[in-house]
Motif scaffolding. Structure first.
Motif, PDB file in Angstrom:
ATOM      1  N   GLY A   1     -20.437  33.423 -11.190  1.00 53.86           N
ATOM      2  CA  GLY A   1     -21.987  33.666 -10.815  1.00 53.86           C
ATOM      3  C   GLY A   1     -21.252  35.641 -10.497  1.00 53.86           C
ATOM      4  O   GLY A   1     -20.692  36.203 -10.823  1.00 53.86           O
ATOM      5  N   VAL A   2     -23.541  35.233 -10.388  1.00 58.10           N
ATOM      6  CA  VAL A   2     -23.376  37.333 -10.625  1.00 58.10           C
ATOM      7  C   VAL A   2     -24.398  37.505  -8.961  1.00 58.10           C
ATOM      8  O   VAL A   2     -25.109  36.634  -8.723  1.00 58.10           O
ATOM      9  CB  VAL A   2     -23.990  36.947 -12.247  1.00 58.10           C
ATOM     10  CG1 VAL A   2     -24.765  38.578 -11.720  1.00 58.10           C
ATOM     11  CG2 VAL A   2     -23.410  37.174 -13.329  1.00 58.10           C
ATOM     12  N   ASN A   3     -24.048  38.637  -8.972  1.00 63.74           N
ATOM     13  CA  ASN A   3     -24.592  39.139  -7.292  1.00 63.74           C
ATOM     14  C   ASN A   3     -25.600  40.376  -7.548  1.00 63.74           C
ATOM     15  O   ASN A   3     -24.926  41.387  -8.115  1.00 63.74           O
ATOM     16  CB  ASN A   3     -23.575  39.577  -6.700  1.00 63.74           C
ATOM     17  CG  ASN A   3     -23.888  39.930  -5.649  1.00 63.74           C
ATOM     18  OD1 ASN A   3     -25.583  39.779  -5.040  1.00 63.74           O
ATOM     19  ND2 ASN A   3     -22.923  40.510  -4.446  1.00 63.74           N
ATOM     20  N   LEU A   4     -26.725  39.694  -7.942  1.00 63.69           N
ATOM     21  CA  LEU A   4     -27.620  41.229  -7.487  1.00 63.69           C
ATOM     22  C   LEU A   4     -28.601  41.429  -6.626  1.00 63.69           C
ATOM     23  O   LEU A   4     -29.318  42.758  -6.679  1.00 63.69           O
ATOM     24  CB  LEU A   4     -28.941  40.838  -8.817  1.00 63.69           C
ATOM     25  CG  LEU A   4     -28.373  40.435 -10.535  1.00 63.69           C
ATOM     26  CD1 LEU A   4     -29.548  39.407 -11.216  1.00 63.69           C
ATOM     27  CD2 LEU A   4     -27.735  41.430 -11.437  1.00 63.69           C
ATOM     28  N   ALA A   5     -27.675  41.354  -5.163  1.00 60.36           N
ATOM     29  CA  ALA A   5     -28.696  41.592  -4.420  1.00 60.36           C
ATOM     30  C   ALA A   5     -28.329  43.442  -4.343  1.00 60.36           C
ATOM     31  O   ALA A   5     -26.767  43.706  -4.563  1.00 60.36           O
ATOM     32  CB  ALA A   5     -28.123  40.503  -3.064  1.00 60.36           C
TER      33      ALA A   5
END
Length: 393
Positions: free
Chosen positions: A119-123
């Motif tokens: 999972g990658v969080n770019l927010a």
């Protein structure tokens, strides 16, 4: 009429549109066909679930397990940044605490399971729709980071992106200004905010929703440039939950200032009802229309925190004798007001640790349901495992 030479005929033919060439007779028994240009293959790296957007999906307020009006040490067990001798928010937000993006360790993409290998969080907290657009199409750098669609493109070029979840539009509408105005009307001006703020929201709504639609287009464009087709991945657009309850579900009286001094919900009854039953549903309905127009899945979160809001009658503040709990504590961060504060004010009115686990579970449930739109709700008296989906109305 003069007859054209063979050379002129050939030159004229080459200038004709490609669509016409595709149907030119090659001979009596066949058609001329041209091979389409080769498209880049979807990367063979690990499968990835990605989140884009603003503070409601970056993980803002993931530091807090419920709320307490105790300002010392671990704040009755609610402050996850307490390390025994001081406060270290980087244990929750990592390096993004310095920039203010505040991507927490329990953000939606981190707590969801069964979707992808990573999972990658770019927010980033505070982001607007323009912070999602690609730089080549009007996107802007925000808090020292490239536009989120450009970051997505870099990721999707090496890893196999399966799900992109987007939460955006709230800052275009000025959510933080609405909260500030309504709190000030309770604390300072002894007036109501709902009428003027409704006018402000109405004025901003068309541009905000247009921005959301463009953000979806920009995400698709980034993926297409990396060789993906629409069937290779899914886009989910989600709405926002209400962090405050209806006036009839507030455990503190309207007068006496306990809502502000103790509860952290400094709002008049009429403004609370407006926020819960008019503003939040209106924004959700508008986002649902954008999702439908753009052909993406919609996750309705308007009722996610029902009964778990700040100051709700079904919850309570943590105390030395009553530690925080997913079943009894509030699932949103209270408004940090007064002379002694806890944490940062930008965490106010955001889903906290418990709610972010719940959001992750909602996303996991939605992943198993392709196509249709759903709303996610909680089960009273249960933790995140009690989240469930219902068809969106």
């Amino acid at each position: 009429m003069l007859e054209r030479s063979p050379q002129v005929k050939r030159a004229h033919l080459l200038r004709r549109p490609l669509a016409a060439l595709l149907t030119l007779p090659l001979c009596a028994g066949g058609l001329l066909t041209l091979a389409a240009p080769a498209q880049a293959a979807v990367p063979t790296g690990p499968t990835v679930s990605v989140t884009l957007g603003d503070s409601y999906i970056s993980g803002e307020a993931g530091r807090w397990m419920g709320n307490s009006d105790d300002t010392g040490t671990d704040r009755d067990g609610t402050d996850r940044a307490w390390n025994g001798s001081g406060y270290d928010p980087t244990t929750v937000y990592g390096s993004t605490y310095a920039s203010g993006c505040d991507r927490s360790d329990v953000a939606e993409v981190a707590s969801a399971t069964g979707i992808a290998q990573a999972g990658v969080n770019l927010a980033c907290s505070g982001a607007t729709t323009a912070d999602v657009f690609r730089a080549a199409d009007g996107g802007q750098t925000f808090k020292g980071e490239a536009p989120q669609a450009d970051q997505l493109a870099q990721l999707a070029a090496k890893d196999d992106v399966k799900l992109i979840t987007l939460s955006i539009g709230g800052n275009d509408l000025g959510f933080s200004d609405v909260i500030t105005s309504c709190a000030e009307d309770y604390l300072i001006w002894d007036s109501y905010c709902n009428s003027t703020q409704q006018q402000t929201i109405d004025a901003k709504m068309p541009a905000a929703m247009a921005g959301v639609g463009k953000a979806i287009d920009e995400v698709r464009a980034a993926m297409t440039a990396d060789g993906y087709t629409d069937s290779d991945y899914r886009i989910v657009l989600q709405s926002y939950p209400s962090p405050i309850p209806r006036s009839s579900e507030n455990r503190y009286p309207e007068s006496g200032w306990t809502r502000a001094d103790t509860g952290g919900c400094p709002f008049w009854n009429v403004d609370s009802d407006w926020a819960r039953d008019t503003l939040v549903p209106e924004v959700s309905d508008q986002l649902a229309k954008v999702a439908a127009a753009k052909g993406v899945q919609f996750l309705d979160l308007r009722d996610l925190l029902q009964g778990r809001e700040v100051c709700s009658t079904a919850t309570q503040l943590a105390t030395p004798s009553s530690p925080p709990s997913a079943t009894t504590s509030e699932w949103a961060r209270f408004v940090d007001v007064g002379t002694t504060t806890q944490g940062t004010t930008q965490e106010s009115m955001h889903p906290d640790y418990y709610a972010q686990l719940a959001l992750g579970h909602c996303l996991s449930l939605l992943w198993a349901q392709s196509g249709a739109d759903y709303a996610c709700r909680n089960t009273a008296g249960q933790d995140a495992s009690g989240m469930y989906l219902t068809p969106a109305s």
